[in-house]
Write a protein that holds these residues in place. Sequence first.
Motif, PDB file in Angstrom:
ATOM      1  N   THR A  48      18.480  20.614  18.139  1.00 32.52           N
ATOM      2  CA  THR A  48      18.535  21.778  17.243  1.00 32.52           C
ATOM      3  C   THR A  48      19.834  21.778  16.450  1.00 32.52           C
ATOM      4  N   ARG A  88      34.402  33.997  20.700  1.00 33.24           N
ATOM      5  CA  ARG A  88      33.127  34.709  20.847  1.00 33.24           C
ATOM      6  C   ARG A  88      33.335  35.953  21.691  1.00 33.24           C
ATOM      7  N   HIS A 121      21.575  25.072  29.813  1.00 41.45           N
ATOM      8  CA  HIS A 121      20.722  23.903  29.639  1.00 41.45           C
ATOM      9  C   HIS A 121      20.495  23.236  30.990  1.00 41.45           C
ATOM     10  N   SER A 144      26.028  27.228  20.385  1.00 42.21           N
ATOM     11  CA  SER A 144      26.261  26.363  19.230  1.00 42.21           C
ATOM     12  C   SER A 144      27.776  26.146  19.066  1.00 42.21           C
ATOM     13  N   SER A 185      17.245  26.936  18.705  1.00 44.02           N
ATOM     14  CA  SER A 185      15.967  27.067  19.411  1.00 44.02           C
ATOM     15  C   SER A 185      15.342  28.458  19.245  1.00 44.02           C
ATOM     16  N   ARG A 201      14.595  35.372  19.019  1.00 44.32           N
ATOM     17  CA  ARG A 201      15.184  34.672  17.865  1.00 44.32           C
ATOM     18  C   ARG A 201      14.144  33.681  17.355  1.00 44.32           C
ATOM     19  N   PRO A 235      20.682  40.886  22.904  1.00 41.52           N
ATOM     20  CA  PRO A 235      22.134  40.945  22.759  1.00 41.52           C
ATOM     21  C   PRO A 235      22.618  39.700  22.052  1.00 41.52           C
TER      22      PRO A 235
HETATM   23  O1  TXA Z   1      19.291  25.600  19.951  1.00 43.45           O
HETATM   24  C1  TXA Z   1      20.027  26.337  20.611  1.00 43.45           C
HETATM   25  O2  TXA Z   1      19.598  27.292  21.238  1.00 43.45           O
HETATM   26  C2  TXA Z   1      21.540  26.004  20.600  1.00 43.45           C
HETATM   27  C3  TXA Z   1      21.731  24.649  21.284  1.00 43.45           C
HETATM   28  C4  TXA Z   1      23.178  24.270  21.379  1.00 43.45           C
HETATM   29  O3  TXA Z   1      21.123  24.665  22.535  1.00 43.45           O
HETATM   30  N1  TXA Z   1      22.269  27.033  21.247  1.00 43.45           N
HETATM   31  C5  TXA Z   1      22.498  28.242  20.695  1.00 43.45           C
HETATM   32  O4  TXA Z   1      23.304  29.075  21.451  1.00 43.45           O
HETATM   33  O5  TXA Z   1      22.051  28.575  19.624  1.00 43.45           O
HETATM   34  P1  TXA Z   1      24.001  30.379  20.860  1.00 43.45           P
HETATM   35  O6  TXA Z   1      24.956  30.819  21.899  1.00 43.45           O
HETATM   36  O7  TXA Z   1      24.571  30.097  19.539  1.00 43.45           O
HETATM   37  O8  TXA Z   1      22.879  31.439  20.817  1.00 43.45           O
HETATM   38  C6  TXA Z   1      22.380  31.920  22.025  1.00 43.45           C
HETATM   39  C7  TXA Z   1      21.807  33.276  21.870  1.00 43.45           C
HETATM   40  C8  TXA Z   1      22.825  34.395  21.974  1.00 43.45           C
HETATM   41  O9  TXA Z   1      23.301  34.803  20.733  1.00 43.45           O
HETATM   42  C9  TXA Z   1      22.037  35.485  22.635  1.00 43.45           C
HETATM   43  O10 TXA Z   1      21.515  36.359  21.678  1.00 43.45           O
HETATM   44  C10 TXA Z   1      20.857  34.814  23.279  1.00 43.45           C
HETATM   45  O11 TXA Z   1      20.998  33.461  23.031  1.00 43.45           O
HETATM   46  N2  TXA Z   1      20.854  35.062  24.713  1.00 43.45           N
HETATM   47  C11 TXA Z   1      21.521  34.389  25.666  1.00 43.45           C
HETATM   48  N3  TXA Z   1      21.281  34.931  26.873  1.00 43.45           N
HETATM   49  C12 TXA Z   1      20.440  35.962  26.670  1.00 43.45           C
HETATM   50  C13 TXA Z   1      19.826  36.910  27.522  1.00 43.45           C
HETATM   51  N4  TXA Z   1      20.019  36.906  28.824  1.00 43.45           N
HETATM   52  N5  TXA Z   1      19.000  37.833  26.962  1.00 43.45           N
HETATM   53  C14 TXA Z   1      18.771  37.827  25.637  1.00 43.45           C
HETATM   54  N6  TXA Z   1      19.333  36.949  24.757  1.00 43.45           N
HETATM   55  C15 TXA Z   1      20.151  36.042  25.279  1.00 43.45           C
END
Ligand code: TXA
Length: 365
Positions: A53, A76, A85, A164, A202, A221, A253
């Motif tokens: 991704t 952050r 992962h 990310s 993703s 998302r 969130p």
């Molecule tokens: O493609 C992807 O998902 C990339 C690659 C690196 O794996 N990762 C990614 O992570 O986009 P990040 O941190 O940029 O976005 C993760 C999002 C957070 O903003 C949050 O909204 C959501 O995942 N998230 C994480 N844990 C959550 C939870 N327990 N409940 C709801 N949303 C959650």
Amino acid sequence: MHLYFKSFGWLAMLPRMQTRVVDVDTMDDSKQVVKDAVAILAGGGLVAVPTETVYGLAANALNAEAVAKVFEVKKRPAFDPLIVHLSTYRDLPKYCAVPQELQQLVDTLTRQFWPGPMTLVLPKQPIIPDIVTSGLDSVAVRISSHPTLRAIITACEFPLAAPSANLFGRISPTSARAVQSELDGAIELIINAGACSEGLESTILRPYLDANGQPAVEILRAGPITREQLKKFCKVRIAGKNKKNADRSVQAPGQLESHYAPKKPFILLESPEDFKALEGRLALISFEGDPEAGYVELHPWSQVVALSPGSGRMAEAAVRLFAVMRQLDEDPSVDAIYAEPVREIGLGMALMDRMRRASHPNKQA
Ligand code: TXA
Ligand code: MG
């Protein structure tokens, strides 16, 4: 800003370090790079890793101090939880307590879309430190299909928390160079495996039981796995639709309205009538570059960059969006960036989601 790092003040003065960028050929197994990455991660360090991704900033998900460094380096806020992962589906019960009524749906979705660009939000097991989930009782998990990340994660004895690899609120990196431009000097190693094949983060899903007790999913998302694909397996709803903003923040969130933002003004035109010229040299991100769409001839643009020149392929547009946004943001001959809308079907939903967040007026720093 003062919300940041309340709890990690001790990390605020992390020393600058030499960042190594190592190229890997995904066709070979690049054993030495994998060994180096595993050693850094096992020692509580951070490594920028390729995924299908976007590039991720990885840390040992079971080591709260290592995870704290991820928040620190990305700037952050502590209320934005990370994705964990895993290396294999067999590990899922170690980290998630899947409710029995949802087990069959989880099995179906994971068989269908893992390894791949799908993240599931499920009740967490206590082994996941609270810092990873920002204190929520759920955890977001996924299995990436990227061969280099798979080799690393298989060799680790722990899962990897990896958001990310960009500074908070900025454009997600789809190349090692993009990671380097934001995190150089802050992490030990960046693994360069070339451009990401999907280009958008993703799809995040929350499985739930609907009012009739039927398993369903909520899209938290939008991403590469589309609503249309998911509909073949269960009922699908979109988080935040018909909800007030206050409720949305609880549902998803971290899904802040302003995100993925260039530093320059970025304006998504939902229709040609929306156009108002800002001062200076204006660039247009067009879907196909086709004047018939009604945007190319709105203004004497200093540049028109097409996401999928001539062919109008949504997948090509998705792969290129963040790279094009970053390129125009860094181009000294551009003062403001405009974008034309795309049809909100299939991948178009994720593209429009990212462009709307990028154009939101309350930009994060
Ligand atoms: O493609 C992807 O998902 C990339 C690659 C690196 O794996 N990762 C990614 O992570 O986009 P990040 O941190 O940029 O976005 C993760 C999002 C957070 O903003 C949050 O909204 C959501 O995942 N998230 C994480 N844990 C959550 C939870 N327990 N409940 C709801 N949303 C959650
Ligand atoms: Mg992100």
